[in-house]
Motif scaffolding. Structure first.
Motif, PDB file in Angstrom:
ATOM      1  N   GLU A 182      -0.463   4.607  -5.047  1.00 53.33           N
ATOM      2  CA  GLU A 182      -0.991   3.765  -3.960  1.00 53.33           C
ATOM      3  C   GLU A 182      -0.591   4.301  -2.603  1.00 53.33           C
ATOM      4  OE1 GLU A 182      -0.181  -0.328  -4.500  1.00 53.33           O
ATOM      5  OE2 GLU A 182      -1.312  -0.401  -6.387  1.00 53.33           O
ATOM      6  N   LYS A 183       0.592   4.902  -2.554  1.00 49.23           N
ATOM      7  CA  LYS A 183       1.047   5.522  -1.317  1.00 49.23           C
ATOM      8  C   LYS A 183       1.581   6.906  -1.654  1.00 49.23           C
ATOM      9  CE  LYS A 183       2.333   1.347   1.251  1.00 49.23           C
ATOM     10  NZ  LYS A 183       1.271   1.467   2.268  1.00 49.23           N
ATOM     11  N   HIS A 184       1.775   7.727  -0.648  1.00 44.26           N
ATOM     12  CA  HIS A 184       2.343   9.048  -0.895  1.00 44.26           C
ATOM     13  C   HIS A 184       3.678   8.866  -1.617  1.00 44.26           C
ATOM     14  CE1 HIS A 184       4.078  12.985  -0.357  1.00 44.26           C
ATOM     15  NE2 HIS A 184       2.989  13.426   0.248  1.00 44.26           N
ATOM     16  N   PRO A 185       3.812   9.428  -2.805  1.00 44.62           N
ATOM     17  CA  PRO A 185       4.998   9.124  -3.610  1.00 44.62           C
ATOM     18  C   PRO A 185       6.306   9.611  -2.990  1.00 44.62           C
ATOM     19  CG  PRO A 185       3.312  10.267  -4.914  1.00 44.62           C
ATOM     20  CD  PRO A 185       2.883  10.332  -3.485  1.00 44.62           C
ATOM     21  N   GLU A 186       6.252  10.600  -2.139  1.00 49.86           N
ATOM     22  CA  GLU A 186       7.497  11.097  -1.545  1.00 49.86           C
ATOM     23  C   GLU A 186       7.773  10.474  -0.194  1.00 49.86           C
ATOM     24  OE1 GLU A 186       7.941  15.294  -1.318  1.00 49.86           O
ATOM     25  OE2 GLU A 186       7.659  15.585  -3.474  1.00 49.86           O
ATOM     26  N   THR A 187       6.746  10.346   0.624  1.00 50.36           N
ATOM     27  CA  THR A 187       6.964   9.939   2.017  1.00 50.36           C
ATOM     28  C   THR A 187       6.658   8.467   2.257  1.00 50.36           C
ATOM     29  OG1 THR A 187       4.683  10.397   2.677  1.00 50.36           O
ATOM     30  CG2 THR A 187       6.238  12.251   2.748  1.00 50.36           C
TER      31      THR A 187
END
Lengths: 731, 168
Positions: A387-392
C-alpha cells in the motif's frame, strides 16, 4: 532561468482540457523523412574544411604505466600529423550526469583496451595504419585482479535491513533461496561513438554522439581546462545511446586536444571493437534472492543481495535491487550490495541500470515461489502489492501493477497456460510466463524556451533525441498548449547554447524536458490571456482561437508582437512525500526445441501504466524496444572476459549477440493503461523506455520453465544450458 | 588511384587510396553520408547498398573494386520531399527510432524484395524453387543481416510487408 517551477504539489490536468488533439496522438516523427532518406546528419557526417582523422591507440596491458611511445614507424607515413596524449586524457567515460571530468589518469593504465593516445592523419586509412604502428612502452604491474569472484571488494553502507530476514526464512511456510548470475551487457548503440572538434580562437565547437548536453558541456570544459562558455556541444541526431553516451569519453577529449594543437578540425570515430572495450558496460552480477511466504502467498521476507563490479574510484554501482525495494510488501527485508573492485572495462549505466538484471532474480524467484505454493504466479503478485513504499513509507503515485496484471492476463489468454512441460507441438515445447514491470520515475531539472509568432511556434532546448521521440513529443506539447497544428511547430534540440534540459537518460527526458516546454507554453498562454483581457485560468487556446471571459480573438491577431517565454522545472516536495514509478506486466509465450534447446519467442504482451502517453506511436516503439532488450538479455547477450587480462572477448556485433529480426516475433504487443501521475510532473507523464525492459527477460525465462519444467539461474538461457537441463532431467 | 562509379544514376569520379572501403568512399569522398557505418566488419548491415541491383555490405568491399559499377544508396531511393513508398512506410509504421540503421534496413529490404522476385530462396523457404511467399518469417530471415539496437523489428517488417508483391 529566473523563476523555476518546483514540483511541490499535484498539478491540475491542463492537458485534459485542451482541444488541439495532439497529445497522445500517434503522429509520425517530424524528423522521419530525414532519417529514412539518409539526410539526418549524425556526428561523423560533418566535413568541415581541413578536417583530419584521429584513431585511438589503446593499452595492451591491464595495469601499469605507459613509459613512452615510439612514433618512428608511424611518422614515416605520408599524411601523418602526430600523436597526442597527456594529462587531460580520460581513463574512461564520465558517468551519467557527472558534470565534471572523469578520472584523468596521466600515464596510468587501469584496464585492457583503455585509450591512451590519439593518432591523427590526413586520412582515416593513414590514421588507422599509423595507430597500429605506434610502439608503446609500458611498465606493467602484473597480477591485476580481473575476476569479480576473487578480486577485493567493498560494501557500501546504504543497505536495507528491516525486521529479521533469517528468522522469517526459518518460519516461512514456503521459502526460496536462490543464486542468480547475469553476465555483463553492452549498450551496442548502432552509431559508434564519435566526435568532431573544431576551434575558433579559444572557443571549441564539438559535435558529439552524446545524450546529456548540459552535463557534457561542463564535463568537456573541466577536462580540457577551459570555461564552460568557451564550449559549444551539438548533437542533433544520435544513433542510439541506451546509457552509453551519457558522459564525455576518450573521443571527445582527444579530438578537442588534437584540434587545438593542429589548429584544424579533428574527427574521431571509435571502431566497433573500441566501443566494446572503452565504453562503460553493464556490470555482471551475482545475486542471492531469498523469499519467505505464508501458505496464502503473503510474503513475510524478501532478501536481495548482489555483487557487481566496477573499477576503483568509479562512483557508479548498478542498483541491482532497485525494484526489489518497492515492488512487493514484506515485513522482513534485506537489501545488500557488494562491489568488486577489479580491472575489467569499467561499468556504468546501460538501459534500466538495476532493474534490467535485478528483476531476473526477483521475478524468476516469484515464479518459482508461486509454483512451490501452488498459487498462480499472477495471483501471487496481486497478493503482495504494497500500500505504501515498503522501505520509506512514501505514498505511491498512480500505481498500475494490479490492473496491468489482470488486464494482461485476460488479453494474453493466460487461462490457457498449462502445467509445466505439458504443451507440445512436435519437437517444440510451448509455455507461458509472466513478470511484473517496474521502473522508478524521476523529474530532473530542465529548461526550455518557446517562441510564438504568427507563423507558428518554435521550441528550443538542449534536450536530445536518441531515438526516443523528443522531436515528436515536445512539438506535440507546444502545439497542444498553443492551439497549433503540428506542422506549425518546429523543435530545435541538442545545442548547448539553448536552455539546458535533463538530457536523455533514466527514462526521465520526455517528462522533464516536456514539462519545461509545457510551462513555457503556459506562460505564453498567460500572456495571451492578458492580451485578450481575461484571467489566465479562464483562457482557452484551441485551433487558432483564443477565448476567455466571453471574449474571443484569432491567435494571429494577438501576435502582432511575438511572445517568447522560457521556463524551468525542478523536483520538489512531491518527490519526498510520494514515490513515482512506472508499473506493468509482461506476458511471454515461447517454444523450446526438445532437440536443440533453442528458444523461440512467439509473442510478448506488455501492459504498462506510464501516466499520460504523449505520443502513442513513439511510446509503443520505446516499450517494444525495451521488451526486445529483455529478450536479448534472457536469451543472447553476454560479455565474456579473458580470465588472464579481463579483456572483453567477442567484442563485436558478430560475437556479442543482440537480437536480430529472426529472433523477434511480429507479435510484440503493447497496451498502455489510461493513467495520470499527478504528483510526477505537470504533464502527468512517466518514463517508458526502461520500463519496457524491466522484467521482460524474466517473463521469457518463466515461459521457458512453463514450457519445459526447467529453471535457468545463470543467464542468458542459451541452448547449451537448456540441453544440459534436459539431460539432467533424463529427457 | 582514379575510379569511376555510377552512383544513383550519376557518373562520379574520384581519386582515392586503394584502402578506402566503398562505404568510406560514399560517406567521406562522395558526400553521401546516408549510408551508415555501424561496425565496419559486415556484422550489422547499416552500410547496405545496392551494387548492380544486388544488396551488399559496402564496408566489406573496397572502392577500387567497383570501377564502372552501378551503385544505389539511400539518397538515390528518394529524398525527404519525394520518398519512395518503402521510405514512407518506414515513417508511418515507426520502423526506426534513432534512425542510424534505417538507411541500411531500407536498402536491404529493397534488395531483398528483388531477390524474392527473382526466385531466390532463404533458409526458411518451404521450397527451393518457385517464388517465395514473403511471410513474416521469410522477411525476418532475409532481413536478419540488419541489426537494429533500438529494436524496431516488428515495425520495420510491417513497413516492408506493405511493399511485397502480395500486398501491392
Amino acid at each position: 532561468m529566473s523563476d523555476s517551477f518546483t514540483m511541490n504539489e499535484a498539478q491540475p490536468r491542463l492537458l485534459d482540457t485542451t482541444d488541439q488533439g495532439l497529445i497522445g496522438a500517434p503522429l509520425d516523427r517530424p524528423e522521419g523523412a530525414l532519417k529514412v532518406s539518409g539526410q539526418a546528419t549524425y556526428t561523423a557526417e560533418y566535413h568541415p574544411e581541413g578536417m583530419c582523422h584521429g584513431v585511438l591507440v589503446r593499452a595492451t596491458i591491464t595495469r601499469g604505466t605507459v613509459t613512452g611511445f615510439d612514433e618512428t614507424a608511424a611518422a614515416a607515413l605520408p599524411g601523418y600529423l602526430g600523436l597526442f596524449h597527456g594529462p587531460e586524457f580520460l581513463r574512461n567515460p564520465a558517468q551519467g550526469m557527472a558534470g565534471k571530468a572523469p578520472t584523468q589518469p596521466g600515464d596510468r593504465v587501469a584496464y585492457h583496451g583503455q585509450p591512451i593516445a590519439l593518432v591523427v592523419a590526413e586520412s582515416f586509412e593513414t590514421a588507422r595504419d599509423a595507430a597500429a604502428r605506434i610502439v608503446v612502452h609500458y611498465d606493467e604491474q602484473p597480477g591485476a585482479p580481473v575476476d569479480p569472484e576473487t578480486a577485493p571488494s567493498e560494501e557500501p553502507d546504504d543497505r536495507t535491513v528491516q525486521g529479521d530476514l533469517d528468522a522469517a526464512m526459518r518460519k516461512g511456510a514456503a521459502t526460496l533461496d536462490r543464486a542468480y548470475t547475469t553476465p555483463g551487457h553492452a549498450a551496442a548503440a548502432m552509431e559508434p561513438h564519435a566526435a568532431l572538434a573544431e576551434w575558433e580562437g579559444d572557443h571549441l565547437t564539438l559535435h558529439g554522439a552524446l545524450q546529456m548536453i548540459r552535463y557534457n558541456k561542463a564535463e568537456l570544459a573541466d577536462a580540457i581546462g577551459v570555461k564552460p562558455e568557451q564550449v559549444r556541444v551539438l548533437a542533433p541526431y544520435i544513433g542510439g545511446g541506451f546509457g552509453s553516451k551519457l558522459g564525455i569519453s576518450a573521443e571527445h577529449i582527444s579530438a578537442a586536444l588534437a584540434a587545438r594543437a593542429l589548429k584544424r578540425p579533428v574527427r574521431v570515430v571509435m571502431a566497433r571493437q573500441t566501443v566494446f572495450d572503452a565504453i562503460l558496460r553493464r556490470t555482471e552480477t551475482a545475486q542471492r534472492l531469498r523469499l519467505a511466504a505464508e501458505t496464502d502467498g503473503k510474503l513475510t521476507a524478501i532478501g536481495h543481495e548482489d555483487r557487481i563490479s566496477n573499477l576503483e574510484g568509479e562512483g557508479f554501482a548498478e542498483p541491482t535491487a532497485a525494484a526489489t525495494q518497492f515492488l512487493y510488501a514484506a515485513p522482513n527485508r534485506l537489501v545488500r550490495k557488494t562491489i568488486s573492485r577489479n580491472h575489467r572495462t569499467p561499468s556504468g549505466s546501460v538501459r534500466a541500470p538495476g532493474e534490467a538484471v535485478g528483476m531476473f532474480a526477483l521475478e524468476c524467484g516469484m515464479d518459482e515461489l508461486a509454483e512451490t505454493l501452488g498459487i498462480c504466479p499472477v495471483e501471487l503478485r496481486l497478493r503482495n502489492i504494497p500500500e505504501k513504499h515498503p522501505e520509506t513509507g512514501q505514498t505511491f503515485t498512480a500505481h498500475a501493477l494490479a490492473q496491468a496484471l489482470r488486464e494482461g492476463a485476460q488479453a494474453f489468454g493466460w487461462d490457457k497456460r498449462t502445467e509445466p512441460g505439458t504443451r507440445r507441438e512436435g519437437e517444440w515445447l510451448i509455455g507461458m510466463g509472466v513478470a511484473s514491470a517496474a521502473r522508478t520515475n524521476m523529474l530532473i531539472a530542465s529548461s526550455a524556451r518557446v517562441t510564438l509568432t504568427r507563423d507558428g511556434a518554435l521550441v528550443e532546448t538542449d534536450m536530445t533525441d536518441i531515438g526516443t521521440g523528443s522531436y515528436a513529443i515536445l512539438g506535440q506539447i507546444a502545439g497542444e498548449m498553443l492551439g497549433l497544428p503540428i506542422d506549425k511547430v518546429s523543435v530545435h534540440l541538442a545545442d548547448s547554447d539553448l536552455p539546458g534540459a535533463s538530457g536523455s537518460g533514466g527514462s526521465f527526458g520526455a517528462s522533464s524536458a516536456g514539462s519545461a516546454v509545457f510551462l513555457a507554453a503556459r506562460k505564453i498562454r498567460d500572456e495571451l490571456a492578458k492580451r485578450l483581457g481575461c484571467a489566465p485560468e479562464d483562457v482557452r487556446v484551441d485551433r487558432g482561437q483564443v477565448t476567455g471571459d466571453n471574449k474571443k480573438a484569432a491567435l494571429a491577431d494577438l501576435l502582432v508582437e511575438p511572445i517568447a517565454m522560457e521556463a524551468s522545472i525542478e523536483s520538489g516536495e512531491t518527490a519526498k512525500t510520494h514515490f513515482s514509478s512506472g508499473f506493468g506486466a509482461h506476458f511471454a509465450e515461447v517454444a523450446v526445441s526438445e532437440i536443440t534447446g533453442e528458444v523461440r519467442v512467439r509473442r510478448i504482451l506488455g501492459v504498462f501504466g506510464v501516466g499520460r502517453v504523449l505520443n502513442e506511436k513513439t511510446a509503443r516503439s520505446q516499450a517494444v524496444g525495451g521488451m526486445i532488450w529483455g529478450v536479448g538479455s534472457a536469451l543472447h547477450e553476454e560479455l565474456s572476459h579473458d580470465p588472464r587480462t579481463g579483456h572483453i572477448v567477442g567484442r563485436d556485433l558478430a560475437n556479442y549477440h543482440v537480437p536480430s529480426h529472426a529472433d523477434i516475433p511480429a507479435k510484440m504487443e503493447v497496451r498502455f493503461l489510461e493513467e495520470r501521475d499527478d504528483h510526477a510532473n505537470p504533464i502527468q507523464s512517466k518514463g517508458i523506455g526502461e520500463l519496457g525492459i524491466s522484467g521482460a527477460g524474466a517473463a521469457v525465462i518463466n515461459a521457458i520453465h512453463n514450457a519445459t519444467g526447467l529453471r535457468v539461474y545463470d543467464f542468458p538461457a542459451t541452448p547449451d544450458k537448456i540441453v544440459q537441463g534436459f539431460m539432467e532431467h533424463g529427457r | 588511384m582514379p575510379i569511376s562509379l555510377k552512383v544513383n544514376g550519376v557518373e562520379r569520379t574520384l581519386e582515392c587510396d586503394t584502402r578506402v572501403s566503398l562505404l568510406d568512399a560514399l560517406r567521406d569522398h562522395l558526400d553521401l553520408p546516408g549510408t551508415k557505418k555501424g561496425c565496419d566488419h559486415g556484422q550489422c548491415g547499416a552500410c547496405t547498398i545496392l551494387v548492380n541491383g544486388r544488396r551488399i555490405n559496402s564496408c566489406l568491399t573496397l572502392a577500387v573494386m567497383h570501377e564502372g559499377d552501378e551503385i544505389t544508396t539511400i539518397e538515390g531511393l528518394g529524398g525527404p520531399e519525394d520518398l519512395s513508398p518503402m521510405q514512407r512506410d518506414f515513417v508511418s509504421c515507426d520502423g526506426y527510432q534513432c534512425g542510424y540503421c534505417t538507411p541500411g534496413q531500407i536498402m536491404s529490404a529493397t534488395g531483398m524484395l528483388a531477390e524474392a522476385r527473382d526466385g531466390m530462396p532463404s533458409h526458411v523457404s518451404e521450397s527451393l524453387i518457385g517464388k517465395a511467399n514473403l511471410s513474416d518469417a521469410e522477411i525476418a530471415e532475409r532481413m536478419s543481416g540488419n541489426l537494429c539496437r533500438c529494436s524496431a523489428y516488428p515495425f520495420i517488417r510491417e513497413a516492408i510487408a506493405r511493399n511485397t508483391e502480395q500486398s501491392q
